[in-house]
Design a protein around this motif. Structure first.
Motif, short mmCIF file in Angstrom:
data_model
loop_
_atom_site.label_atom_id
_atom_site.label_comp_id
_atom_site.label_asym_id
_atom_site.label_seq_id
_atom_site.Cartn_x
_atom_site.Cartn_y
_atom_site.Cartn_z
N ALA A 167 0.93 -1.23 0.12
CA ALA A 167 0.06 -0.01 0.19
C ALA A 167 0.71 1.37 0.24
N VAL A 168 0.27 2.50 -0.52
CA VAL A 168 1.08 3.63 -0.59
C VAL A 168 0.20 4.63 0.16
N VAL A 169 0.99 5.48 0.92
CA VAL A 169 0.30 6.67 1.43
C VAL A 169 0.86 8.00 1.18
N PHE A 170 0.18 8.88 0.61
CA PHE A 170 0.58 10.23 0.45
C PHE A 170 0.17 10.99 1.53
N LEU A 171 1.17 11.86 2.13
CA LEU A 171 0.80 12.78 3.19
C LEU A 171 0.49 14.21 2.80
N GLY A 172 -0.19 14.44 1.44
CA GLY A 172 -0.52 15.54 1.18
C GLY A 172 0.47 16.37 0.41
N ASP A 173 -0.14 17.61 -0.02
CA ASP A 173 0.50 18.46 -1.11
C ASP A 173 0.95 17.47 -2.04
N MET A 174 -0.02 16.96 -3.05
CA MET A 174 0.44 16.43 -3.97
C MET A 174 0.96 17.13 -5.23
N MET A 175 0.06 18.33 -5.25
CA MET A 175 0.44 19.30 -6.27
C MET A 175 0.45 20.62 -5.85
N ASP A 176 1.68 21.34 -6.41
CA ASP A 176 2.10 22.63 -5.56
C ASP A 176 0.81 23.66 -5.80
N GLY A 177 0.36 23.50 -6.84
CA GLY A 177 -0.82 24.67 -7.45
C GLY A 177 -2.14 24.04 -7.27
N GLY A 178 -2.40 22.95 -6.35
CA GLY A 178 -3.60 22.56 -6.47
C GLY A 178 -4.83 23.46 -5.73
N ARG A 179 -4.59 24.53 -4.99
CA ARG A 179 -5.21 25.07 -4.33
C ARG A 179 -5.80 26.53 -4.86
N PHE A 180 -4.99 26.81 -6.03
CA PHE A 180 -5.43 28.27 -6.67
C PHE A 180 -6.56 28.19 -7.57
N ASP A 181 -7.27 29.43 -7.38
CA ASP A 181 -8.21 29.57 -8.51
C ASP A 181 -7.72 29.73 -10.16
N MET A 182 -8.36 29.26 -11.15
CA MET A 182 -8.06 29.19 -12.31
C MET A 182 -8.79 29.96 -13.09
N SER A 183 -8.28 30.58 -14.19
CA SER A 183 -9.11 31.11 -14.82
C SER A 183 -9.86 30.44 -15.85
N GLU A 184 -10.78 31.46 -16.74
CA GLU A 184 -11.68 30.55 -17.55
C GLU A 184 -10.96 29.77 -18.61
N GLU A 185 -9.64 30.44 -19.12
CA GLU A 185 -9.22 29.63 -20.19
C GLU A 185 -8.39 28.30 -19.63
N GLU A 186 -8.09 28.41 -18.45
CA GLU A 186 -7.37 27.33 -17.80
C GLU A 186 -8.46 26.31 -17.32
N TYR A 187 -9.54 26.74 -16.90
CA TYR A 187 -10.34 25.91 -16.08
C TYR A 187 -11.74 25.51 -17.24
N VAL A 188 -12.02 26.15 -18.27
CA VAL A 188 -12.91 25.45 -19.17
C VAL A 188 -12.30 25.40 -20.63
N PRO A 189 -12.70 24.02 -21.05
CA PRO A 189 -12.24 23.84 -22.34
C PRO A 189 -12.30 24.71 -23.52
N GLU A 190 -13.57 25.43 -23.80
CA GLU A 190 -13.83 26.47 -24.86
C GLU A 190 -14.16 27.84 -24.05
N PRO A 191 -13.05 28.80 -23.95
CA PRO A 191 -13.12 29.85 -23.21
C PRO A 191 -14.23 30.73 -23.84
N ALA A 192 -14.61 30.66 -25.21
CA ALA A 192 -15.48 31.77 -25.76
C ALA A 192 -17.01 31.34 -25.14
N GLN A 193 -17.29 30.02 -24.76
CA GLN A 193 -18.60 29.64 -24.37
C GLN A 193 -18.41 29.53 -22.88
N SER A 194 -17.43 30.15 -22.09
CA SER A 194 -17.39 29.85 -20.62
C SER A 194 -18.65 30.65 -19.91
N HIS A 195 -18.87 31.94 -20.56
CA HIS A 195 -19.84 32.65 -19.91
C HIS A 195 -21.25 31.96 -19.92
#
Length: 490
Positions: free
Chosen positions: A105-133
């Motif tokens: 078994a494998v246990v990960f003690l957190g902080d898997m990704m350095d930027g996992g907590r950050f908010d992401m822009s529409e371009e980063e968060y949604v596949p098609e930015p033009a239709q994000s709204h």
């Protein structure tokens, strides 16, 4: 032609040298360090023939924190990209060593990704930015493409046999801690979708493995203290860490209990961490998005409700061992002393020279050795740290000096081997004057030297025109006396 073989000899020598150094530093050194740490099974009964009843091996990994474009805001785009490539390569090699231990078994003690907590822009968060709204909230939650790419990088680095279970606890870089405008409001949802529950219990080899959401516990403590309430008067948040621990207390779980948390427990300021510590110690401290240790009251309450025999924590990135002393009245179950191990980060980018991981062995009841002085059984678990090579030291103290030495060797070899064309001409003339024609260019002559005609200088002027034009000059040759005698008819 003399320069080419010497140049080739230097190149071949440096190529062989670089190949040997690279293979050692990038492969053999990792394999050697990995072979020096073994599963700590020496305290248990040995049954090599019985594979079903053997100690269970748990690999504990802390703070891999794979980088993204936000990790180093002060660096340029190229340096950030280069840093990510180098760190990812190091994580792959470190994980190769860890996975070669073949854990159960494998246990990960957190902080898997350095930027996992950050908010992401529409371009980063949604596949098609033009239709994000036009997308609803549920669609935005489901179509987190940038996070999916980030998570896919994590899974591509930490490849593991699907039959081996993996357990995760959230870190402050995964779900955030406190409030910040840069934190995404969907961090907890994204974590639950990709890594699973935040507070849960697993039974393994007759041990109770307990996993808690330490950042959530800190946030709940801040709310409780903000309202000036004690633990007895505070109503736990539904589904929160305190609620989970109180339910755990009411249930029956087989001992011993082993706790996994991202944030270390409280300890008095200035306590040592043992000889494996590289720098300083763990000190209580709070900042934007982090907290070095749990609060004093929160740590005591946690130990009282869960009653662990062993605690594994992360977040600090460096190794630390600490023993928590607890009075009997405050700790009704379990031992009076609780050992906590803060596991080293697996990444080279976390401010430590030698990354590492932890090996945990769990023995079922039939493998525990009974104590001589009592009827109780001996220890049922043991752990050991594993240290990995200093990758940054390899770059700074091996590759860069070797590169400089290689350039110096090439420069010296070219300078020593170089001969100007004029010097070669003078050397050939000297060889001919000394009668040494071994290195001069060979001359092929069809007429013997003693029969070769010689030009008469006295006839040169008679064939020059008065206008300065060159006229055809007849061959006026004078034979030597010996030649005339040999050529005269008999």
């Amino acid at each position: 032609m003399a320069l080419l073989p010497k140049g080739r000899l230097v190149v071949v020598f440096l190529s062989i040298l670089w190949s040997i150094v690279t293979v050692w530093e990038e492969y053999l050194q990792f394999a050697s360090d990995g072979s020096q740490c073994q599963w700590p099974d020496h305290k248990f009964k040995s049954r090599p023939e019985d594979r079903e009843h053997r100690a269970q091996h748990v690999l504990v990994v802390a703070d891999p924190q794979i980088l993204d474009h936000r990790s180093y805001p002060g660096r340029g785009r190229f340096l950030t990209y280069l840093s990510r490539i180098i760190v990812d390569l190091n994580l792959r090699k470190n994980w190769w060593v860890a996975a070669s231990k073949k854990p159960d078994a494998v246990v990960f003690l957190g902080d898997m990704m350095d930027g996992g907590r950050f908010d992401m822009s529409e371009e980063e968060y949604v596949p098609e930015p033009a239709q994000s709204h036009e997308l609803h909230l549920a669609d935005r939650r489901a179509l987190a493409c940038r996070y999916e790419e980030y998570y896919s990088r994590f899974k591509s680095i930490f490849k593991l046999d699907p039959s081996i279970p993996q357990y995760f606890v959230p870190g402050n870089h995964d779900t955030g801690l406190g409030f910040s405008q840069s934190f995404s409001p969907y961090t907890h949802l994204r974590y639950a979708q990709h890594f699973g529950e935040k507070n849960y219990v697993v039974q393994l080899a007759n041990h109770t493995l307990t996993f808690i959401d330490a950042p959530g516990y800190v946030d709940e403590e801040s709310k409780r203290l903000g309202k000036s309430q004690t633990f007895e008067n505070w109503k736990p948040l539904s589904g929160g860490t305190l609620d989970f621990m109180k339910k755990f207390r009411q249930e029956d779980h087989p001992a011993p209990v082993i706790l996994f948390t991202h944030i270390p427990l409280y300890r008095p300021d200035g306590r040592g961490c043992g000889p494996l510590r590289e720098r300083g110690t763990i000190r209580p401290g709070v900042g934007v998005g982090y907290q070095n240790t749990l609060g004093k009251q929160s740590s005591q309450k946690l130990l009282e409700l869960l009653g662990p025999s062993l605690v594994f924590s992360g977040d600090d990135h460096d190794y630390c061992e600490h023993v928590h002393e607890l009075p009997v009245s405050r700790f009704q179950r379990g031992p009076h002393q609780v050992r906590e191990v803060t596991v080293k980060s697996l990444s080279m980018a976390m401010g430590i020279k030698r990354p590492g991981f932890q090996l945990l062995s769990l023995a079922p009841p039939e493998l525990r050795i009974p104590l001589e002085e009592s009827d109780s059984s001996g220890p049922s678990y043991d752990d050991a740290p594993c240290l990995l090579p200093d990758q940054l030291g390899t770059y700074l103290h091996v590759y860069i000096p070797l590169l400089i030495i290689s350039l110096i060797i090439i420069g010296i070899s070219q300078f020593v081997s170089y001969r100007p064309r004029s010097s070669l001409k003078y050397r050939n003339d000297d060889n001919e004057s000394r009668g040494d024609n071994s290195r001069s260019r060979p001359t092929f002559r069809l007429t013997p030297a003693n029969l070769r005609p010689r030009r008469d200088p006295s006839t040169e002027s008679s064939y020059s025109s008065s206008a300065g034009e060159s006229l055809p000059r007849p061959s006026a040759f004078v034979l030597s006396k010996g030649a005339r005698e040999r050529t005269s008819p008999i």
